[in-house]
Design an enzyme around this catalytic site. Structure first.
Site, mmCIF file in Angstrom:
data_model
loop_
_atom_site.group_PDB
_atom_site.id
_atom_site.type_symbol
_atom_site.label_atom_id
_atom_site.label_comp_id
_atom_site.label_asym_id
_atom_site.label_seq_id
_atom_site.Cartn_x
_atom_site.Cartn_y
_atom_site.Cartn_z
ATOM 1 N N HIS A 140 21.223 14.776 32.164
ATOM 2 C CA HIS A 140 20.648 13.455 32.425
ATOM 3 C C HIS A 140 21.335 12.860 33.657
ATOM 4 O O HIS A 140 22.529 13.061 33.863
ATOM 5 C CB HIS A 140 20.856 12.541 31.201
ATOM 6 C CG HIS A 140 20.065 11.275 31.291
ATOM 7 N ND1 HIS A 140 20.468 10.200 32.060
ATOM 8 C CD2 HIS A 140 18.882 10.922 30.737
ATOM 9 C CE1 HIS A 140 19.566 9.232 31.960
ATOM 10 N NE2 HIS A 140 18.591 9.646 31.162
ATOM 11 N N LYS B 159 20.272 6.512 24.341
ATOM 12 C CA LYS B 159 21.491 6.273 25.127
ATOM 13 C C LYS B 159 22.592 5.728 24.195
ATOM 14 O O LYS B 159 22.623 6.086 23.020
ATOM 15 C CB LYS B 159 21.222 5.337 26.294
ATOM 16 C CG LYS B 159 20.001 5.783 27.116
ATOM 17 C CD LYS B 159 19.905 5.111 28.427
ATOM 18 C CE LYS B 159 18.585 5.486 29.080
ATOM 19 N NZ LYS B 159 18.551 5.225 30.495
ATOM 20 N N ASN C 41 15.214 8.585 24.135
ATOM 21 C CA ASN C 41 16.632 8.719 24.483
ATOM 22 C C ASN C 41 17.275 7.356 24.228
ATOM 23 O O ASN C 41 17.095 6.439 25.021
ATOM 24 C CB ASN C 41 16.773 9.122 25.961
ATOM 25 C CG ASN C 41 18.215 9.091 26.429
ATOM 26 O OD1 ASN C 41 19.137 9.046 25.609
ATOM 27 N ND2 ASN C 41 18.421 9.102 27.737
ATOM 28 N N SER D 249 11.214 4.581 33.171
ATOM 29 C CA SER D 249 10.465 3.358 32.879
ATOM 30 C C SER D 249 9.049 3.624 32.379
ATOM 31 O O SER D 249 8.112 2.905 32.725
ATOM 32 C CB SER D 249 10.453 2.431 34.101
ATOM 33 O OG SER D 249 11.778 2.077 34.455
ATOM 34 N N GLU E 196 12.915 13.165 36.034
ATOM 35 C CA GLU E 196 13.311 11.761 35.934
ATOM 36 C C GLU E 196 13.823 11.288 37.290
ATOM 37 O O GLU E 196 15.014 11.472 37.606
ATOM 38 C CB GLU E 196 14.429 11.604 34.904
ATOM 39 C CG GLU E 196 14.016 11.990 33.500
ATOM 40 C CD GLU E 196 14.796 11.196 32.464
ATOM 41 O OE1 GLU E 196 14.163 10.510 31.670
ATOM 42 O OE2 GLU E 196 16.040 11.233 32.485
ATOM 43 N N GLY F 236 15.449 3.067 33.976
ATOM 44 C CA GLY F 236 15.987 1.774 33.547
ATOM 45 C C GLY F 236 15.805 0.666 34.568
ATOM 46 O O GLY F 236 16.414 -0.388 34.455
ATOM 47 N N GLU G 42 22.410 10.038 34.266
ATOM 48 C CA GLU G 42 23.588 9.208 33.970
ATOM 49 C C GLU G 42 24.821 10.080 33.744
ATOM 50 O O GLU G 42 25.936 9.671 34.038
ATOM 51 C CB GLU G 42 23.297 8.296 32.761
ATOM 52 C CG GLU G 42 22.351 7.170 33.152
ATOM 53 C CD GLU G 42 21.491 6.614 32.025
ATOM 54 O OE1 GLU G 42 21.792 6.866 30.839
ATOM 55 O OE2 GLU G 42 20.505 5.925 32.338
HETATM 56 C C1 PEP Z 1 16.004 7.840 30.349
HETATM 57 O O1 PEP Z 1 17.100 7.365 30.125
HETATM 58 O O2 PEP Z 1 15.848 9.061 30.209
HETATM 59 C C2 PEP Z 1 14.921 6.953 30.759
HETATM 60 C C3 PEP Z 1 13.819 7.475 31.200
HETATM 61 O O3 PEP Z 1 15.163 5.594 30.662
HETATM 62 P P1 PEP Z 1 14.079 4.411 30.883
HETATM 63 O O4 PEP Z 1 12.835 4.802 30.127
HETATM 64 O O5 PEP Z 1 14.741 3.204 30.324
HETATM 65 O O6 PEP Z 1 13.822 4.326 32.345
#
Ligand code: PEP
Length: 252
Positions: free
Chosen positions: A94, A11, A9, A211, A166, A172, A96
């Protein structure tokens, strides 16, 4: 047996030169991938992705889709438009989008339905905040999020979705759920799927996101109900993304 799937992803990152180098490095480093691989890129770069990845083993997709079919919805991108760029996947719900853009369970359901109707595979994201986890609400929250979708789609469509667990507090932040913590939620998500359709429950890929990095991917991916990863930060570095793909390829 479920094939593992690793999805990047990106972003709101990238640019023509950066993308070209990243896609090229991923393509050339992807020798023995024994798992599905995809990148979900910012919409303006879908054409670049299509050109760079057609004929490769890497699929591509978008990070959001409109809940509407077409019409006067300025700034929105429809599921059929995504199909025009040969997208296979689209991320929906997501955290976000849920937190910065106020997306509700109901909107996530509509987006999922649009994606399915257009022949896309929606990657439906669910996850709890830190506050919810600390209040012991993880199961309640993720079951509510996933049940909203399951109640709205046909039984035959269940196996056409991908789920991504998630935990919001892990995205992040560098904090990762332990493999055991993640496995517990993944198992509970699979049990929720089984209540809707037991046959589909064993087929649906449930990705972990939050992460995931080369140094923790292997132990997360070794868990029986973790079928891959949705990767944010580490998807922007070819070596890291490829190391995660390699960890997924060595799995079951
Ligand atoms: C994501 O944005 O779906 C995500 C898992 O980000 P990160 O791996 O940076 O935590």
């Amino acid at each position: 047996m479920r094939q593992k799937l690793v999805v990047g992803n990106w972003k709101m990152n990238g640019g023509f030169a950066f993308n070209a180098a990243l896609l090229n490095d991923i393509k050339s480093g992807l020798n023995q991938a024994n798992c599905g691989v995809a990148v979900c890129v910012p919409a303006p770069y879908l054409a670049q992705c299509q050109l760079a990845l057609s004929g490769s083993k890497i699929a591509w997709g978008a990070q959001d889709v409109s809940a509407h079919e077409s019409g006067a919805y300025t700034g929105e991108i429809s599921a059929t438009m995504l199909r025009d760029f040969s997208c296979d996947y689209v991320i929906v719900g997501h955290s976000e989008r849920r937190s910065y853009h106020g997306e509700t369970d109901n909107l996530v359901v509509q987006k999922t339905q649009r994606a399915l109707a257009a022949g896309l595979t929606p990657i439906v994201c669910v996850g709890e905040t830190l506050q919810e986890r600390e209040a012991g609400q993880t199961d309640v929250v993720v079951s509510r999020q996933v049940n909203a979708v399951l109640e709205a789609i046909d039984v035959a469509e269940v196996e056409r979705i991908v789920l991504a667990y998630e935990p919001v507090w892990a995205i992040g932040t560098g904090k990762t759920a332990t493999p055991q913590m993640a496995q517990e939620v993944h198992a509970s998500l699979r049990a929720t799927l089984a209540k809707k359709e037991s046959g589909a429950a064993v087929k649906v890929q449930i990705l972990y996101g939050g992460s995931m990095k080369p140094d923790n991917a292997q132990e997360l991916l070794a868990m029986p109900d973790i079928d891959g990863g949705l990767i944010g930060g580490a998807a922007l570095k070819a070596a890291d993304f490829l190391a995660i793909v390699q960890a997924a390829s060595g799995g079951r």
